[in-house]
Design an enzyme around this catalytic site. Sequence first.
Site, PDB file in Angstrom:
ATOM      1  N   GLY A 168      30.871   0.728  29.039  1.00  0.00           N
ATOM      2  CA  GLY A 168      29.551   0.899  29.046  1.00  0.00           C
ATOM      3  C   GLY A 168      29.090   2.315  29.797  1.00  0.00           C
ATOM      4  O   GLY A 168      27.887   2.765  29.555  1.00  0.00           O
ATOM      5  N   GLY A 207      30.658   5.223  39.481  1.00  0.00           N
ATOM      6  CA  GLY A 207      30.383   3.716  39.024  1.00  0.00           C
ATOM      7  C   GLY A 207      30.110   2.770  40.186  1.00  0.00           C
ATOM      8  O   GLY A 207      29.307   1.860  40.297  1.00  0.00           O
ATOM      9  N   GLU A 208      30.704   2.745  41.293  1.00  0.00           N
ATOM     10  CA  GLU A 208      30.820   1.992  42.537  1.00  0.00           C
ATOM     11  C   GLU A 208      29.589   2.400  43.300  1.00  0.00           C
ATOM     12  O   GLU A 208      28.897   1.687  43.721  1.00  0.00           O
ATOM     13  CB  GLU A 208      32.105   1.996  43.006  1.00  0.00           C
ATOM     14  CG  GLU A 208      33.359   2.291  42.472  1.00  0.00           C
ATOM     15  CD  GLU A 208      33.653   1.088  41.466  1.00  0.00           C
ATOM     16  OE1 GLU A 208      33.277   0.131  41.593  1.00  0.00           O
ATOM     17  OE2 GLU A 208      34.265   1.464  40.357  1.00  0.00           O
TER      18      GLU A 208
END
Lengths: 207, 713
Positions: free
Chosen positions: B465, B678-679
Amino acid sequence: MSVKEENIPENEGRRDFLKQGTLFTALALTPVSLLKAADQKADEKFAELFEKVSLRIKVNGKAHELFVEPRVTLLDLLREQLALTGTKKGCDHGQCGACTVHIDGTRVNSCLQLAVMNEGKEITTIEGLANEDVLHPMQAAFIKHDGFQCGYCTPGQIMSAVACVREGHAGSKGEIREYMSGNICRCGAYPNIVDAIEEVHKSGVQV
Amino acid sequence: MRDKSLLKEDTDRVDGFDKVTGRAKYFAEYQIPGTTYGVLVPSTITKGKITGIDSKAAERAPGVLAVVSHLNRPVVAGYETGKDQGVPNNMMKIFYTDQISFNGQPIAMVVADTYERAVYAATLVKGTYAKEAFETDFEKNLSKAKAPKNPAQASYLRGTADAYKNAAVQIEASYTLPTETHNPMELHGILANWESADKITVYAKTQGVKATQGTIASTFKLPLTNVQVNSEFVGGGFGMALRTWPLEIAAIIAAKQVNKPVKLVITRDQMFTLAGHRPYAFQKVGLGADKDGQLTGITHEAWGHTATYEDFTENVVSMSKFMYNSANVNTTYKIVPLNVGVPIWMRGPGEATGAFALESAMDEMAHSLDMDPIAFRVKNYTEEDPEKSRPYSSKNLKEAYKMGAEKIGWSKRNNKPGTNKDGNWLVGYGMSTGVFNASRGRASAKGILKSDGTLLLQSAASDIGPGTGTGMVQIAHEVLGIPVSKITFELGDSSFPTAPSQGGSATLSTVGSAVSDVCNALKAKIAEMATQSGLSASAKFVDVLKKNNLPSVEVTMESKGGEEQKKYSMYSFSIHFVQVKVNPLTGVVKVSKIVSVGDSGRIVSPKTARSQMVGGAVGGLGMALTEETVMDHRFGRYVNNNFADYHVPVHADIPEIEVVFVNKPDPYINPMGAKGMGEIALIGFSAAVANAVFNATGKRIRTLPITPDKILA
Ligand code: FES
Ligand code: FES
């Protein structure tokens, strides 16, 4: 049919009973030609007569005459039998909105509908929203505002969003959030989705 | 005006059209003639042995092709060798023995010709069991904690242990995080099709097609090339698709048994038991500082759960080792085996768990010192990684603090809690820092320049995504100057050049570097061909190909980081700011404003990068306020295993979210100067909320989620 549960022998499913029981009654009414194939397949066919019902339904403008088990949900009919996989399954329990379609113009969770409840109705799915390759304004707005990441909730969000605007529930960000809260997006594209809907509403285009 | 090489603010997602029209195909949506449907039969006990499986009624039910279990499964070559847990990654061997280790563990799979028939027949399968006593209660089993075998998780000491106990100002606090479940919108499963006795194609939901290929190949002892894994679109993962789950192997076994393609899509409640979760965690933090706010000691101890049949570990205490300047630091991390399905990394993984504790404790210490939380962090700022004694490759956090503070209106915050009101609501501001390793792994990519003016790129990367393809085409555009619309990036196919799994925020850095290298190589090749054929070195590639009568030119190459990785500590950073409103009568917490600042190098794809930060904040808000997977210890079952009872944030929960990027290239990490995000989009967020709630109410909530009962207690 007046088959009583207690008549079914223990450890035998209803279908086992049908396999044996219905043959006797059905035999009398069945053309000999069909009976020739007195194998398992014929047995299946007899059973089908009792287990499936006819269904006339229009999906994205196309009329279908189907023969379906009454326990098939509208969602599974679309995805597994009509190969319309744009409508998604996220929970199968009416809790996520991924399966949102329009039934006669109203947004509905298709996982909460048995297909046979929709005799004579018109269903619109995400595949039926765009006009060939010309995107619906809501689809275009979702792309512009990046209203998705993985894209799995997206068809449901868009179908819901179109209805939200049509219903007159897109008057403010707050209202949009309230009336879109049945559509979960785990990727968290919410602010972008709200922006997309607000823009379509404000543009005044016919959705 | 658009500067071609720099800002591409308006570059839309390359797969947007497919996603908004329903044309994007996820694993369960591929049409293979003769596909049959698998449905799993769950164990109804939590621990013990299967004494019998009565499948007679199911086998006789209409349309049923097989009921597969340990009693009748075909030979699985990888099962027959090695020790009890011989499959790769010590993965539980499904349908292997009569052993039950957790509630809901599949004991059989029913395969039928339609989905409905399979669902019905699965209800007819009856397991009988010899029950054994089980343990699911984390807190009750803390004493059984063990040190993980993984050396990366060993205890750590710098300077003196527990130095905080001698400090002028001390705080000591415990923090609890409940089990959380990833719950991507797409249900897990697989579509498995044996093409022949030793050749298989699967459509999978995976964050790594190569990893899935490897696991299937070694489980069934097949050559890698005989296992084809396709996974073009994945409906979210957040970590849960970073491994191959036993249920996928079950479907492959079943497909072998019935000799037909088998499609398995598990149910939402099975997503809670069979596809991982973020483990329950208990943490103790001790901080010591002198009167001026200089940290003198950090002690961070953490415990998380694992399964009894596999060990799962993550980096819960890492941030405490390098984030702040403290001469003395000691950490420990232990795992507690329970009778639950094994956990798996969930977005931000252990670092997010640890950041909740450390960044809450930092706020508590700032309060004890009567310091502004930002000023306290700046006081303990470090330009050098104190754990590895080397410089950071880049770190612009001081700037990031300023940017975020200005956007959220930090100046309106009162350092004294409970003093800021808006009508009947108490208003509070909170912030926290997030950090995650910025890595660059090894990846290969193929680039094909075609005489029609297009560029095709391929790599066996995955995309759950974040916009991998969108980032890659922009990287290629920057190197080659070809318009984005003429570049295609293909992924999610195990036959493409090797790429790592999409995890640990490393895809853009790793695969992007390969794309960049391939494009540079193509550029050099075209220039060379141009001069050889009498064209100018800067001739357009289309002309060069035409002149040479070539339909295309192709380069495949591998790319990886070098010595710079040893010289510098590379991290991505984030700062999260939130404004909350708390109703003192009902205990309701509303997050009314969010500002997330990313310091993750240069931003390659601004639109998708922003969305990724927004998504992390939404996930963090769920972690902070609503998410908790609740176990009924009498039965060993999760009780809120559905979207009505497990509360993920919905539209109405999410306010305006502002995302700010420092957007300065990292000079060392990779050719793009870009670090992952992302993290960091999620790490630390829950602490920012807890800190804001404290600022609003004076109440310190140390157990997530921050529900009204805790505010009112
Ligand atoms: S699948 Fe229908 S609401 Fe979730
Ligand atoms: S875009 Fe992934 S769930 Fe909404």
